[in-house]
Design a protein around this motif. Structure first.
Motif, mmCIF file in Angstrom:
data_model
loop_
_atom_site.group_PDB
_atom_site.id
_atom_site.type_symbol
_atom_site.label_atom_id
_atom_site.label_comp_id
_atom_site.label_asym_id
_atom_site.label_seq_id
_atom_site.Cartn_x
_atom_site.Cartn_y
_atom_site.Cartn_z
ATOM 1 N N ASP A 1 53.134 53.220 29.648
ATOM 2 C CA ASP A 1 53.915 53.572 30.840
ATOM 3 C C ASP A 1 53.435 52.778 32.052
ATOM 4 O O ASP A 1 54.237 52.278 32.842
ATOM 5 C CB ASP A 1 53.813 55.072 31.133
ATOM 6 C CG ASP A 1 54.559 55.922 30.124
ATOM 7 O OD1 ASP A 1 55.467 55.382 29.450
ATOM 8 O OD2 ASP A 1 54.236 57.122 30.004
ATOM 9 N N ASP A 2 52.126 52.670 32.194
ATOM 10 C CA ASP A 2 51.576 51.886 33.308
ATOM 11 C C ASP A 2 51.978 50.423 33.186
ATOM 12 O O ASP A 2 52.284 49.767 34.182
ATOM 13 C CB ASP A 2 50.051 52.011 33.353
ATOM 14 C CG ASP A 2 49.597 53.405 33.770
ATOM 15 O OD1 ASP A 2 50.414 54.144 34.367
ATOM 16 O OD2 ASP A 2 48.433 53.755 33.496
ATOM 17 N N ALA A 3 51.986 49.903 31.969
ATOM 18 C CA ALA A 3 52.398 48.512 31.752
ATOM 19 C C ALA A 3 53.861 48.329 32.140
ATOM 20 O O ALA A 3 54.219 47.323 32.770
ATOM 21 C CB ALA A 3 52.180 48.121 30.298
ATOM 22 N N ASP A 4 54.712 49.304 31.787
ATOM 23 C CA ASP A 4 56.133 49.214 32.151
ATOM 24 C C ASP A 4 56.320 49.276 33.666
ATOM 25 O O ASP A 4 57.176 48.587 34.222
ATOM 26 C CB ASP A 4 56.934 50.326 31.478
ATOM 27 C CG ASP A 4 57.088 50.120 29.978
ATOM 28 O OD1 ASP A 4 56.936 48.965 29.518
ATOM 29 O OD2 ASP A 4 57.356 51.113 29.269
ATOM 30 N N ARG A 5 55.520 50.093 34.345
ATOM 31 C CA ARG A 5 55.618 50.182 35.813
ATOM 32 C C ARG A 5 55.070 48.924 36.485
ATOM 33 O O ARG A 5 55.539 48.522 37.543
ATOM 34 C CB ARG A 5 54.868 51.422 36.315
ATOM 35 C CG ARG A 5 55.615 52.715 36.075
ATOM 36 C CD ARG A 5 54.943 53.878 36.777
ATOM 37 N NE ARG A 5 53.746 54.327 36.108
ATOM 38 C CZ ARG A 5 53.719 55.257 35.149
ATOM 39 N NH1 ARG A 5 54.832 55.818 34.756
ATOM 40 N NH2 ARG A 5 52.581 55.627 34.592
ATOM 41 N N ALA A 6 54.088 48.300 35.870
ATOM 42 C CA ALA A 6 53.475 47.102 36.458
ATOM 43 C C ALA A 6 54.300 45.844 36.224
ATOM 44 O O ALA A 6 54.194 44.876 36.992
ATOM 45 C CB ALA A 6 52.074 46.908 35.895
ATOM 46 N N THR A 7 55.123 45.841 35.188
ATOM 47 C CA THR A 7 55.886 44.631 34.834
ATOM 48 C C THR A 7 56.758 44.112 35.979
ATOM 49 O O THR A 7 56.724 42.899 36.257
ATOM 50 C CB THR A 7 56.708 44.890 33.560
ATOM 51 O OG1 THR A 7 55.818 45.222 32.506
ATOM 52 C CG2 THR A 7 57.508 43.667 33.170
ATOM 53 N N PRO A 8 57.533 44.938 36.699
ATOM 54 C CA PRO A 8 58.334 44.382 37.812
ATOM 55 C C PRO A 8 57.470 43.757 38.921
ATOM 56 O O PRO A 8 57.847 42.756 39.519
ATOM 57 C CB PRO A 8 59.110 45.587 38.351
ATOM 58 C CG PRO A 8 59.071 46.605 37.278
ATOM 59 C CD PRO A 8 57.846 46.347 36.485
ATOM 60 N N GLN A 9 56.301 44.331 39.176
ATOM 61 C CA GLN A 9 55.408 43.794 40.204
ATOM 62 C C GLN A 9 54.843 42.447 39.773
ATOM 63 O O GLN A 9 54.702 41.524 40.577
ATOM 64 C CB GLN A 9 54.246 44.756 40.500
ATOM 65 C CG GLN A 9 54.603 46.191 40.781
ATOM 66 C CD GLN A 9 55.734 46.374 41.777
ATOM 67 O OE1 GLN A 9 56.065 45.476 42.543
ATOM 68 N NE2 GLN A 9 56.356 47.531 41.754
#
Length: 182
Positions: A89-97
């Motif tokens: 989940d953290d990886a998915d949230r970090a991907t756009p950044q």
């Protein structure tokens, strides 16, 4: 006198032992023998039945223990995968950044790590639950809130997905947290 009786029996063709056989003491078709034979056949049939039941019970036991071992290994994987879902989940949230970053090497390195994590979990049987745009199903989804539907086609459907749901080996391990249109 005994000699006379012996001579008589020999002349008449009588055999004392034959007379005893005729009396039923040593005859093969004796009813006592038949009941013993029936008892032995009954005992044999009962033993065969016990053997067949025992073999079937053992086969069921073998299948049941195999299934339990498989389920246990899946449960053991479930705990590890659930712990790694937070990282995913953290990886998915970090991907756009990360995508917004201008450093190409940083983008490449981090996306390589995230993709490796996703592929590893997929190899272990993890599947993403596709929820956005689907009909709301309380068995699969957890409704966080309801909002007015942007159009009639979104009434009773999932408008947005807050947290992704996942399957592990076709069993739900995490329900999707969604926003439903009303």
């Amino acid at each position: 006198m005994n000699q006379n009786n012996d001579k008589l029996t020999e002349q008449e063709g009588l055999n004392i032992n034959a007379d005893e056989n005729l009396s039923g003491t040593e005859h093969l078709t004796d009813p006592v023998e038949e009941t013993q034979l029936d008892a032995l056949e009954t005992e044999l049939n009962e033993s065969k039945d016990k053997y067949l039941r025992l073999a079937a019970e053992f086969d069921n036991f073998r299948r049941r223990t195999k299934k339990e071992r498989e389920e246990f290994s899946q449960i053991a994987n479930k705990d590890i995968v659930l712990a790694l879902l937070e990282v995913l989940d953290d990886a998915d949230r970090a991907t756009p950044q990360i995508e917004a970053s201008e450093d190409k090497k940083l983008k490449e390195g981090i996306s390589l790590v995230f993709n490796k994590l996703r592929n590893l979990l997929q190899a272990k049987g993890l599947k993403v639950m596709e929820a956005k745009g689907a009909d709301f199903d309380p068995d699969l989804h957890e409704a966080i809130t309801e909002i007015p539907a942007p159009s009639e086609e979104f009434v009773g459907k999932i408008v947005d997905e807050v947290i992704k749901g996942y399957y592990l080996n076709d069993k739900i391990i995490r329900h999707a947290k969604v926003v439903v249109g009303k």
